[in-house]
Motif scaffolding. Structure first.
Motif, PDB file in Angstrom:
ATOM      1  N   PHE A   1      -4.611  11.837 -33.248  1.00 20.39           N
ATOM      2  CA  PHE A   1      -5.606  12.249 -32.265  1.00 20.39           C
ATOM      3  C   PHE A   1      -5.278  13.581 -31.591  1.00 20.39           C
ATOM      4  N   GLY A   2      -4.106  14.120 -31.867  1.00 18.27           N
ATOM      5  CA  GLY A   2      -3.766  15.430 -31.344  1.00 18.27           C
ATOM      6  C   GLY A   2      -4.379  16.539 -32.177  1.00 18.27           C
ATOM      7  N   GLU A   3      -4.117  17.768 -31.771  1.00 21.26           N
ATOM      8  CA  GLU A   3      -4.662  18.938 -32.464  1.00 21.26           C
ATOM      9  C   GLU A   3      -3.574  19.563 -33.336  1.00 21.26           C
ATOM     10  N   PRO A   4      -3.862  19.795 -34.630  1.00 19.65           N
ATOM     11  CA  PRO A   4      -2.840  20.391 -35.501  1.00 19.65           C
ATOM     12  C   PRO A   4      -2.328  21.716 -34.938  1.00 19.65           C
ATOM     13  N   ALA A   5      -1.028  21.882 -35.013  1.00 17.96           N
ATOM     14  CA  ALA A   5      -0.407  23.091 -34.466  1.00 17.96           C
ATOM     15  C   ALA A   5      -0.477  24.224 -35.479  1.00 17.96           C
ATOM     16  N   PRO A   6      -0.754  25.437 -35.026  1.00 16.01           N
ATOM     17  CA  PRO A   6      -0.809  26.585 -35.929  1.00 16.01           C
ATOM     18  C   PRO A   6       0.582  27.124 -36.238  1.00 16.01           C
ATOM     19  N   GLY A   7       0.639  28.046 -37.174  1.00 12.89           N
ATOM     20  CA  GLY A   7       1.893  28.735 -37.448  1.00 12.89           C
ATOM     21  C   GLY A   7       2.734  28.081 -38.528  1.00 12.89           C
ATOM     22  N   PRO A   8       3.827  28.727 -38.900  1.00 10.19           N
ATOM     23  CA  PRO A   8       4.685  28.271 -40.002  1.00 10.19           C
ATOM     24  C   PRO A   8       5.701  27.237 -39.548  1.00 10.19           C
ATOM     25  N   THR A   9       5.249  26.108 -39.067  1.00 12.75           N
ATOM     26  CA  THR A   9       6.140  25.081 -38.536  1.00 12.75           C
ATOM     27  C   THR A   9       6.957  24.443 -39.659  1.00 12.75           C
ATOM     28  N   PRO A  10       8.183  23.984 -39.375  1.00  9.21           N
ATOM     29  CA  PRO A  10       9.025  23.390 -40.429  1.00  9.21           C
ATOM     30  C   PRO A  10       8.461  22.098 -40.994  1.00  9.21           C
ATOM     31  N   ARG A  11       7.629  21.403 -40.243  1.00 13.23           N
ATOM     32  CA  ARG A  11       6.855  20.266 -40.727  1.00 13.23           C
ATOM     33  C   ARG A  11       5.599  20.208 -39.871  1.00 13.23           C
ATOM     34  N   PRO A  12       4.564  19.463 -40.286  1.00  5.59           N
ATOM     35  CA  PRO A  12       3.332  19.439 -39.495  1.00  5.59           C
ATOM     36  C   PRO A  12       3.591  18.972 -38.057  1.00  5.59           C
ATOM     37  N   LEU A  13       3.103  19.766 -37.107  1.00  4.43           N
ATOM     38  CA  LEU A  13       3.203  19.427 -35.699  1.00  4.43           C
ATOM     39  C   LEU A  13       1.804  19.296 -35.112  1.00  4.43           C
ATOM     40  N   PHE A  14       1.727  18.601 -33.972  1.00  5.65           N
ATOM     41  CA  PHE A  14       0.445  18.358 -33.325  1.00  5.65           C
ATOM     42  C   PHE A  14       0.611  18.492 -31.815  1.00  5.65           C
ATOM     43  N   ALA A  15      -0.319  19.193 -31.184  1.00 11.18           N
ATOM     44  CA  ALA A  15      -0.356  19.238 -29.727  1.00 11.18           C
ATOM     45  C   ALA A  15      -0.895  17.908 -29.223  1.00 11.18           C
ATOM     46  N   PRO A  16      -0.366  17.377 -28.134  1.00 12.05           N
ATOM     47  CA  PRO A  16      -0.821  16.073 -27.645  1.00 12.05           C
ATOM     48  C   PRO A  16      -2.314  16.087 -27.314  1.00 12.05           C
ATOM     49  N   PRO A  17      -2.965  14.937 -27.435  1.00 14.64           N
ATOM     50  CA  PRO A  17      -4.391  14.871 -27.091  1.00 14.64           C
ATOM     51  C   PRO A  17      -4.623  15.162 -25.611  1.00 14.64           C
ATOM     52  N   ALA A  18      -5.777  15.716 -25.312  1.00 17.06           N
ATOM     53  CA  ALA A  18      -6.197  15.868 -23.923  1.00 17.06           C
ATOM     54  C   ALA A  18      -6.531  14.494 -23.351  1.00 17.06           C
ATOM     55  N   ALA A  19      -6.584  14.420 -22.031  1.00 15.83           N
ATOM     56  CA  ALA A  19      -6.912  13.146 -21.385  1.00 15.83           C
ATOM     57  C   ALA A  19      -8.245  12.602 -21.888  1.00 15.83           C
ATOM     58  N   SER A  20      -9.219  13.485 -22.097  1.00 16.81           N
ATOM     59  CA  SER A  20     -10.532  13.041 -22.558  1.00 16.81           C
ATOM     60  C   SER A  20     -10.464  12.393 -23.932  1.00 16.81           C
ATOM     61  N   VAL A  21      -9.479  12.780 -24.748  1.00 22.77           N
ATOM     62  CA  VAL A  21      -9.317  12.185 -26.076  1.00 22.77           C
ATOM     63  C   VAL A  21      -8.602  10.842 -25.987  1.00 22.77           C
ATOM     64  N   TRP A  22      -7.574  10.749 -25.145  1.00 19.87           N
ATOM     65  CA  TRP A  22      -6.894   9.459 -24.965  1.00 19.87           C
ATOM     66  C   TRP A  22      -7.903   8.380 -24.571  1.00 19.87           C
ATOM     67  N   ARG A  23      -8.903   8.738 -23.792  1.00 20.49           N
ATOM     68  CA  ARG A  23      -9.901   7.754 -23.333  1.00 20.49           C
ATOM     69  C   ARG A  23     -10.711   7.174 -24.475  1.00 20.49           C
ATOM     70  N   THR A  24     -10.846   7.913 -25.575  1.00 21.13           N
ATOM     71  CA  THR A  24     -11.736   7.503 -26.664  1.00 21.13           C
ATOM     72  C   THR A  24     -11.003   6.838 -27.829  1.00 21.13           C
ATOM     73  N   ILE A  25      -9.691   6.687 -27.742  1.00 21.85           N
ATOM     74  CA  ILE A  25      -8.955   6.062 -28.837  1.00 21.85           C
ATOM     75  C   ILE A  25      -9.415   4.613 -28.990  1.00 21.85           C
ATOM     76  N   PRO A  26      -9.852   4.224 -30.193  1.00 26.48           N
ATOM     77  CA  PRO A  26     -10.381   2.867 -30.375  1.00 26.48           C
ATOM     78  C   PRO A  26      -9.289   1.808 -30.318  1.00 26.48           C
ATOM     79  N   SER A  27      -9.706   0.588 -30.056  1.00 28.08           N
ATOM     80  CA  SER A  27      -8.762  -0.508 -29.855  1.00 28.08           C
ATOM     81  C   SER A  27      -7.899  -0.739 -31.081  1.00 28.08           C
ATOM     82  N   TRP A  28      -8.468  -0.577 -32.287  1.00 30.85           N
ATOM     83  CA  TRP A  28      -7.678  -0.845 -33.486  1.00 30.85           C
ATOM     84  C   TRP A  28      -6.566   0.185 -33.689  1.00 30.85           C
ATOM     85  N   SER A  29      -6.739   1.394 -33.151  1.00 30.47           N
ATOM     86  CA  SER A  29      -5.678   2.384 -33.265  1.00 30.47           C
ATOM     87  C   SER A  29      -4.515   2.043 -32.335  1.00 30.47           C
TER      88      SER A  29
END
Length: 319
Positions: free
Chosen positions: A160-188
């Motif tokens: 649910f985070g946002e993929p991080a740009p740039g030449p990262t050593p492995r895929p990184l993600f910025a944490p979700p915003a508060a508005s996104v945490w609110r929408t995470i479904p129960s099964w997740s």
């Protein structure tokens, strides 16, 4: 303190272009012990320690950014990518402890603390100013093992985070915003093995994410910040302290209620374990700098011998 960056030229080149800055701290700096504490386990999708480089994926008002920090002599060289690169670079001094004020701290009250402080002058208290991100991670760590909490953080941020740009050593993600945490479904939440009390607490807090951020930044003292956070259902003093430590570099925060902390503090300072009340009594001479002493305790390398097997977390995901 010196911070230099040609942000305007880099912005003109586009958000995918690397932007760079050099930070010259006026204090000793152990970058690994200062910034590395932000990593939530070895598989944290927001933070990677790759050799001598610390990579962080951060969320900014302009979008995700990736920040890479490395020490070269007496400088910290920072490179950032993404729409929020300029803001990520602006945060570098605080990440490196520029606002950490050790005035009034006297390590001489205990010989081991004095020796560890002498050997580790570069340990600083980092500050991210990412209040809700710190709060979300701390809620996931409530009343579970580190293994469970780090797994839940990895699962949810990676999806649910946002993929991080740039030449990262492995895929990184910025944490979700508060508005996104609110929408995470129960099964997740279920697949992440997050218990209902923690998921409900996080969703309720996310509904007030912006107001929490504002209130925490205007609160003048640690007690005021505690009142802001503990007024929220499901958030107690442990979660508040963990949030204050990471987001605001609070030098006096103590995670009362932690399963291991009181035992470790008691063992290092007296040779035997203690409880929360005993820990607070032992730390009282360093009031105002109790988190600083705890960081030195961790850096001492002294560990109480483990007395039993690890807790085997119950798996609810296949039910």
């Amino acid at each position: 303190m010196t911070l230099t960056a040609d942000a305007g030229a880099a912005q003109a080149a586009g958000s995918d272009a690397a932007q760079e800055t050099v930070y010259r701290p006026r204090h000793d700096l152990d970058l690994g012990r200062t910034v590395g504490v932000l990593r939530r386990g070895g598989t944290d999708p927001t933070t990677v320690i790759d050799g001598r480089v610390i990579w962080r994926a951060v969320r900014t008002p302009l979008g995700a950014a990736t920040l890479a920090l490395r020490v070269a002599g007496d400088e910290v060289r920072a490179t950032a990518w993404g729409a929020g690169a300029a803001e990520a670079l602006d945060r570098v001094p605080d990440l490196c402890g520029a606002r950490d004020d050790a005035d009034g701290f006297d390590a001489s009250g205990h010989p081991l603390i004095a020796e560890v402080a002498r050997r580790n002058p570069g340990i600083r208290l980092t500050r991210t100013d990412e209040v809700f991100d710190a709060l979300a991670g701390s809620i996931l760590e409530q009343k579970v093992t580190a293994m469970q909490a780090f797994g839940a953080w990895r699962f949810l941020v990676s999806r649910f985070g946002e993929p991080a740009p740039g030449p990262t050593p492995r895929p990184l993600f910025a944490p979700p915003a508060a508005s996104v945490w609110r929408t995470i479904p129960s099964w997740s939440w279920h697949r992440a093995a997050v218990e209902p009390p923690q998921s409900k607490t996080l969703v309720r807090a996310a509904a007030r994410g912006d107001s929490i951020e504002r209130a925490m930044r205007t609160a003048a003292t640690g007690a005021d910040r505690d009142r802001v956070l503990t007024s929220l259902p499901g958030i107690g003093v442990w979660t508040s302290a963990e949030t204050r430590i990471r987001a605001l570099g609070d030098p006096d925060a103590v995670s009362v209620g932690d399963f291991h902390l009181a035992h470790e503090v008691g063992y290092v300072l007296t040779g035997s374990r203690t409880d929360d009340d005993g820990m607070l009594e032992l730390l009282a001479p360093w009031a105002g700098h109790r988190q600083r002493v705890i960081r030195l305790i961790y850096a001492s390398g002294v560990k109480e011998p483990r007395r039993g097997p690890r807790l085997a977390p119950e798996n609810h995901r296949d039910r």
